[in-house]
Design an enzyme around this catalytic site. Structure first.
Site, PDB file in Angstrom:
ATOM      1  CE  LYS A  13      -1.829  -0.759   4.081  1.00 38.39           C
ATOM      2  NZ  LYS A  13      -1.278  -2.318   4.156  1.00 38.39           N
ATOM      3  NE  ARG A  88      -4.511  -1.248   9.150  1.00 37.78           N
ATOM      4  CZ  ARG A  88      -3.534  -0.535   8.927  1.00 37.78           C
ATOM      5  NH1 ARG A  88      -3.466   1.201   8.939  1.00 37.78           N
ATOM      6  NH2 ARG A  88      -2.350  -0.921   8.681  1.00 37.78           N
ATOM      7  NE  ARG A 127       7.808  -3.022   6.661  1.00 31.81           N
ATOM      8  CZ  ARG A 127       6.241  -3.176   6.694  1.00 31.81           C
ATOM      9  NH1 ARG A 127       6.001  -1.967   5.852  1.00 31.81           N
ATOM     10  NH2 ARG A 127       6.112  -3.052   7.737  1.00 31.81           N
ATOM     11  NE  ARG A 133       6.897  -0.777  10.699  1.00 33.17           N
ATOM     12  CZ  ARG A 133       5.143  -0.656  10.247  1.00 33.17           C
ATOM     13  NH1 ARG A 133       5.633   0.084   8.002  1.00 33.17           N
ATOM     14  NH2 ARG A 133       4.011  -0.912   9.915  1.00 33.17           N
ATOM     15  NE  ARG A 144       1.508  -4.681  11.015  1.00 30.22           N
ATOM     16  CZ  ARG A 144       2.547  -4.932  10.552  1.00 30.22           C
ATOM     17  NH1 ARG A 144       3.637  -4.902  10.666  1.00 30.22           N
ATOM     18  NH2 ARG A 144       2.545  -3.639   9.407  1.00 30.22           N
TER      19      ARG A 144
HETATM   20  P1  B4P Z   1       3.346  -1.873   2.626  1.00 23.34           P
HETATM   21  O1  B4P Z   1       2.517  -3.010   2.760  1.00 23.34           O
HETATM   22  O2  B4P Z   1       3.358  -0.810   1.646  1.00 23.34           O
HETATM   23  O3  B4P Z   1       3.697  -1.098   4.512  1.00 23.34           O
HETATM   24  P2  B4P Z   1       2.835  -0.510   4.932  1.00 23.34           P
HETATM   25  O4  B4P Z   1       2.558   0.552   4.017  1.00 23.34           O
HETATM   26  O5  B4P Z   1       4.205  -0.283   5.724  1.00 23.34           O
HETATM   27  O6  B4P Z   1       1.826  -1.024   5.407  1.00 23.34           O
HETATM   28  P3  B4P Z   1       1.484  -1.700   7.406  1.00 23.34           P
HETATM   29  O7  B4P Z   1       0.063  -2.540   6.553  1.00 23.34           O
HETATM   30  O8  B4P Z   1       2.501  -2.755   7.252  1.00 23.34           O
HETATM   31  O9  B4P Z   1       1.019  -0.290   7.897  1.00 23.34           O
HETATM   32  P4  B4P Z   1       0.686   1.192   8.195  1.00 23.34           P
HETATM   33  O10 B4P Z   1       1.558   1.916   8.170  1.00 23.34           O
HETATM   34  O11 B4P Z   1      -0.044   1.112   7.390  1.00 23.34           O
HETATM   35  O12 B4P Z   1       5.103  -2.871   2.312  1.00 23.34           O
HETATM   36  C1  B4P Z   1       5.947  -3.361   2.951  1.00 23.34           C
HETATM   37  C2  B4P Z   1       6.597  -4.218   2.714  1.00 23.34           C
HETATM   38  O13 B4P Z   1       7.186  -4.842   1.480  1.00 23.34           O
HETATM   39  C3  B4P Z   1       7.935  -2.847   2.727  1.00 23.34           C
HETATM   40  O14 B4P Z   1       8.619  -3.041   2.711  1.00 23.34           O
HETATM   41  C4  B4P Z   1       7.567  -3.016   0.923  1.00 23.34           C
HETATM   42  O15 B4P Z   1       9.483  -2.376   0.922  1.00 23.34           O
HETATM   43  C5  B4P Z   1       7.742  -4.460   0.364  1.00 23.34           C
HETATM   44  N1  B4P Z   1       6.372  -4.580  -1.201  1.00 23.34           N
HETATM   45  C6  B4P Z   1       5.881  -2.887  -1.684  1.00 23.34           C
HETATM   46  N2  B4P Z   1       6.105  -4.151  -2.964  1.00 23.34           N
HETATM   47  C7  B4P Z   1       6.505  -5.216  -2.994  1.00 23.34           C
HETATM   48  C8  B4P Z   1       6.728  -5.716  -3.990  1.00 23.34           C
HETATM   49  N3  B4P Z   1       5.942  -5.638  -4.967  1.00 23.34           N
HETATM   50  N4  B4P Z   1       7.664  -7.081  -3.815  1.00 23.34           N
HETATM   51  C9  B4P Z   1       8.237  -6.944  -3.126  1.00 23.34           C
HETATM   52  N5  B4P Z   1       8.198  -6.034  -1.873  1.00 23.34           N
HETATM   53  C10 B4P Z   1       7.390  -4.990  -1.998  1.00 23.34           C
HETATM   54  O16 B4P Z   1       0.088   1.166   9.808  1.00 23.34           O
HETATM   55  C11 B4P Z   1       1.072   0.071  11.617  1.00 23.34           C
HETATM   56  C12 B4P Z   1       0.460   0.207  12.395  1.00 23.34           C
HETATM   57  O17 B4P Z   1      -0.446   1.928  12.318  1.00 23.34           O
HETATM   58  C13 B4P Z   1      -0.977  -0.386  12.610  1.00 23.34           C
HETATM   59  O18 B4P Z   1      -0.125  -1.229  12.556  1.00 23.34           O
HETATM   60  C14 B4P Z   1      -2.211   0.612  13.586  1.00 23.34           C
HETATM   61  O19 B4P Z   1      -1.565  -0.187  15.097  1.00 23.34           O
HETATM   62  C15 B4P Z   1      -1.516   1.557  13.077  1.00 23.34           C
HETATM   63  N6  B4P Z   1      -2.783   2.284  12.541  1.00 23.34           N
HETATM   64  C16 B4P Z   1      -1.877   3.132  11.095  1.00 23.34           C
HETATM   65  N7  B4P Z   1      -3.424   3.052  10.395  1.00 23.34           N
HETATM   66  C17 B4P Z   1      -4.677   2.811  11.486  1.00 23.34           C
HETATM   67  C18 B4P Z   1      -5.681   2.980  11.079  1.00 23.34           C
HETATM   68  N8  B4P Z   1      -6.666   3.365  10.394  1.00 23.34           N
HETATM   69  N9  B4P Z   1      -6.079   2.880  11.914  1.00 23.34           N
HETATM   70  C19 B4P Z   1      -6.514   2.729  13.475  1.00 23.34           C
HETATM   71  N10 B4P Z   1      -4.339   1.894  13.804  1.00 23.34           N
HETATM   72  C20 B4P Z   1      -4.183   2.664  12.520  1.00 23.34           C
END
Ligand code: B4P
Length: 187
Positions: A13, A88, A127, A133, A144
């Site tokens: 995402k 979410r 990652r 993290r 998660r």
């Molecule tokens: P992403 O999936 O892009 O990870 P993210 O955006 O950080 O999402 P995530 O769900 O982990 O956490 P968020 O920050 O939203 O990528 C993951 C990895 O994959 C990266 O290393 C990337 O380089 C790699 N990757 C991507 N595409 C790839 C591909 N095609 N091939 C190979 N590798 C690839 O949320 C974190 C925390 O914040 C939550 O757990 C929660 O506690 C809180 N939070 C955030 N939003 C919230 C909400 N709305 N309500 C309540 N809590 C919330």
């Protein structure tokens, strides 16, 4: 364009939202990034969010909703935005509906990135080698995924009924996924 990008943790995402915001213009609003910046700066919001994030739990709706309402009210989000990681929960969907109603606008689409469960774990473990993290440990990564399945996946049915969901295969190289998103978005 006003878009949501959805998918389980590790679906890409954040990765895709950055590219998309550059291409389409408008604000890239990642609730995870905003929380992490606040944790780093030890703000009141960061202190409130940290223990939930570290455990892989969702930050309570009242904290998250207020933060997003404030962010969507800023000038750069008025015409276009990509919301990454929000909503979410069903409560957050209702709040977003209310906020957008208040602005007299609505969503144009909900991008869903679809990735195999084992690939998600592998990406996040990779990652973890560099991210520092607290929520990138194997136990928390698996937790998660469970929280996503229980609380967030049902939202796709809600947006599906509204005819908004655009499903995109999130497997493969980042650029390949970006090309699929480009092709899937309405012009
Ligand atoms: P992403 O999936 O892009 O990870 P993210 O955006 O950080 O999402 P995530 O769900 O982990 O956490 P968020 O920050 O939203 O990528 C993951 C990895 O994959 C990266 O290393 C990337 O380089 C790699 N990757 C991507 N595409 C790839 C591909 N095609 N091939 C190979 N590798 C690839 O949320 C974190 C925390 O914040 C939550 O757990 C929660 O506690 C809180 N939070 C955030 N939003 C919230 C909400 N709305 N309500 C309540 N809590 C919330």
């Amino acid at each position: 364009m006003r878009l949501l990008i959805m998918g389980p943790p590790g679906a890409g995402k954040g990765t895709q939202a950055v590219a998309l915001a550059k291409r389409l213009g408008g604000a890239h609003i990642s609730t995870g990034d905003i929380f992490r910046a606040n944790v780093q700066e030890q703000t009141e919001l960061g202190q409130a969010a940290q223990r939930y994030m570290d455990a892989g739990e969702y930050v309570p709706n009242e904290i998250t909703n207020a933060m997003v309402e404030d962010r969507l009210g800023q000038a750069d989000a008025r015409e276009a935005f990509i919301l990454d990681g929000y909503p979410r929960t069903v409560d957050q969907v209702h709040t977003l509906d209310r906020i957008l109603d208040g602005f007299g606008t609505q969503l144009d689409g909900v991008l869903e990135l679809v990735v195999d469960p084992e690939e998600l774990i592998q990406r996040l473990l990779k990652r973890a080698e560099t991210s520092g993290r607290a929520d990138d440990t194997e136990d928390v990564i698996r937790h998660r995924q469970e929280v996503y399945t229980a609380e967030t996946r049902p939202l796709l049915a809600v947006y599906g009924e509204r005819g908004l969901v655009i499903e995109v295969d999130g497997m493969g190289e980042v650029d390949e996924v970006t090309r699929r998103i480009d092709a899937a978005l309405p012009s």
